[in-house]
Design a protein around this motif. Structure first.
Motif, PDB file in Angstrom:
ATOM      1  N   UNK A 117       0.538  12.141   2.476  1.00 17.28           N
ATOM      2  CA  UNK A 117       0.410  13.087   3.582  1.00 17.28           C
ATOM      3  C   UNK A 117       0.578  14.506   3.058  1.00 17.28           C
TER       4      UNK A 117
ATOM      5  N   UNK B 264      -3.920  -4.653  10.037  1.00 23.29           N
ATOM      6  CA  UNK B 264      -4.505  -4.675   8.708  1.00 23.29           C
ATOM      7  C   UNK B 264      -5.484  -3.531   8.484  1.00 23.29           C
ATOM      8  N   UNK B 265      -6.230  -3.170   9.500  1.00 25.07           N
ATOM      9  CA  UNK B 265      -7.255  -2.145   9.325  1.00 25.07           C
ATOM     10  C   UNK B 265      -6.627  -0.761   9.370  1.00 25.07           C
TER      11      UNK B 265
ATOM     12  N   UNK C  16      -4.894   6.578   1.699  1.00 27.44           N
ATOM     13  CA  UNK C  16      -4.142   5.327   1.602  1.00 27.44           C
ATOM     14  C   UNK C  16      -4.702   4.553   0.426  1.00 27.44           C
TER      15      UNK C  16
ATOM     16  N   UNK D 269      -0.714  -0.289  14.471  1.00 29.38           N
ATOM     17  CA  UNK D 269      -0.400  -1.236  13.409  1.00 29.38           C
ATOM     18  C   UNK D 269      -1.540  -2.219  13.185  1.00 29.38           C
TER      19      UNK D 269
ATOM     20  N   UNK E 149       0.753   5.542   1.255  1.00 35.85           N
ATOM     21  CA  UNK E 149       0.006   6.618   1.899  1.00 35.85           C
ATOM     22  C   UNK E 149       0.475   7.969   1.360  1.00 35.85           C
TER      23      UNK E 149
ATOM     24  N   UNK F 222      -3.441   0.062   9.158  1.00 34.97           N
ATOM     25  CA  UNK F 222      -2.373   0.197   8.172  1.00 34.97           C
ATOM     26  C   UNK F 222      -1.317   1.227   8.557  1.00 34.97           C
ATOM     27  N   UNK F 223      -1.033   1.338   9.847  1.00 37.83           N
ATOM     28  CA  UNK F 223       0.036   2.245  10.280  1.00 37.83           C
ATOM     29  C   UNK F 223      -0.136   3.677   9.821  1.00 37.83           C
ATOM     30  N   UNK F 224      -1.335   4.141   9.684  1.00 38.12           N
ATOM     31  CA  UNK F 224      -1.543   5.560   9.416  1.00 38.12           C
ATOM     32  C   UNK F 224      -0.972   6.319  10.603  1.00 38.12           C
TER      33      UNK F 224
ATOM     34  N   UNK G 167       6.419  -1.796  10.884  1.00 39.67           N
ATOM     35  CA  UNK G 167       5.350  -0.800  11.104  1.00 39.67           C
ATOM     36  C   UNK G 167       5.763   0.634  10.844  1.00 39.67           C
TER      37      UNK G 167
ATOM     38  N   UNK H 135       0.859  -1.178   0.000  1.00 38.67           N
ATOM     39  CA  UNK H 135       0.000   0.000   0.000  1.00 38.67           C
ATOM     40  C   UNK H 135       0.897   1.231   0.000  1.00 38.67           C
TER      41      UNK H 135
END
Lengths: 111, 115
Positions: free
Chosen positions: A36, B98-99, A49, B96, A34, B101-103, A97, A32
């Motif tokens: 910003x 799956x949902x 995302x 962290x 993202x 996603x580390x936004x 992460x 994926x």
């Protein structure tokens, strides 16, 4: 090693036009990506995302595409406004992460 | 109510001094980070903590020592400050999985100037 490249030059456009920002990546297959926004003197703020199985994602005037063959993501702002002026960062995942941020592209929208 | 808050916002100090930057998040996230943004605006990960435990230390000099007293706080202590440490330091947090996603949610940054 993984490399993230964004247009290093500032992008100047006129109000009302569509801004298109590019993010290219190499040696990498992110699941994926993202995007910003960062304003001067502030921390980055999450916008969108997009997952590898999604070709396109939209949110109001924002649209992101993800082409895993070209290894590229495009970020579009339609009907741009001076308030959209900021630096936009793309960020695929790093290890453990984290995110790996590109250098960002500064967008300047003039009235 | 600020989600990720860091203090101080500005820090001006002399070479050789020791200083600390504090960070707190009220989002209930498990993971916190410190990033450094230099004059070229490149945002680089320094440390990542998950539930008070160090996960990543990205080749940062050992003059930098993060401390996480609990999962809502991640402080950064810097010893023997050098001119090259001048930068903006950002704290961030994420959930962290799956949902989420580390936004990442960032603080406003601490601008450190070493004279």
């Amino acid at each position: 090693s993984q490399k993230i490249e964004q247009n290093s030059e500032a992008l100047n456009i006129q109000e009302g036009k569509t801004a298109t920002l590019t993010c290219n990546y190499t040696n990498y297959s992110p699941a994926y990506l993202q995007w910003y926004r960062q304003d001067p003197g502030r921390g980055p703020v999450f916008l969108l995302l997009i997952r590898e199985n999604e070709k396109e994602k939209r949110k109001e005037r924002l649209k992101v595409t993800f082409d895993t063959t070209l290894k590229q993501s495009l970020f579009h702002i339609t009907a741009s406004q001076p308030a959209d002026s900021a630096t936009y960062l793309c960020a695929p995942p790093g290890g453990y992460s984290t995110l790996t941020f590109g250098k960002g592209t500064m967008l300047l929208v003039s009235p | 109510d600020t989600a990720v808050s860091q203090t101080p916002k500005y820090l001006v100090t002399q070479m050789g001094n020791d200083k600390s930057i504090k960070c707190e998040q009220n989002l209930g996230h498990d993971t916190m980070y410190w990033y450094k943004q230099d004059s070229k605006k490149f945002l680089k990960i320094m440390f990542s903590y998950n539930n008070k435990e160090l996960i990543i230390n990205e080749t940062v000099p050992n003059r930098f020592s993060p401390k996480s007293p609990d999962k809502a706080h991640l402080n950064l202590h810097i010893n023997s400050l050098e001119l090259g440490d001048s930068a903006v330091y950002f704290c961030a947090s994420s959930q962290p999985g799956e949902i989420a996603k580390n936004i990442q949610y960032f603080g406003a940054g601490t601008r450190l100037s070493v004279l």
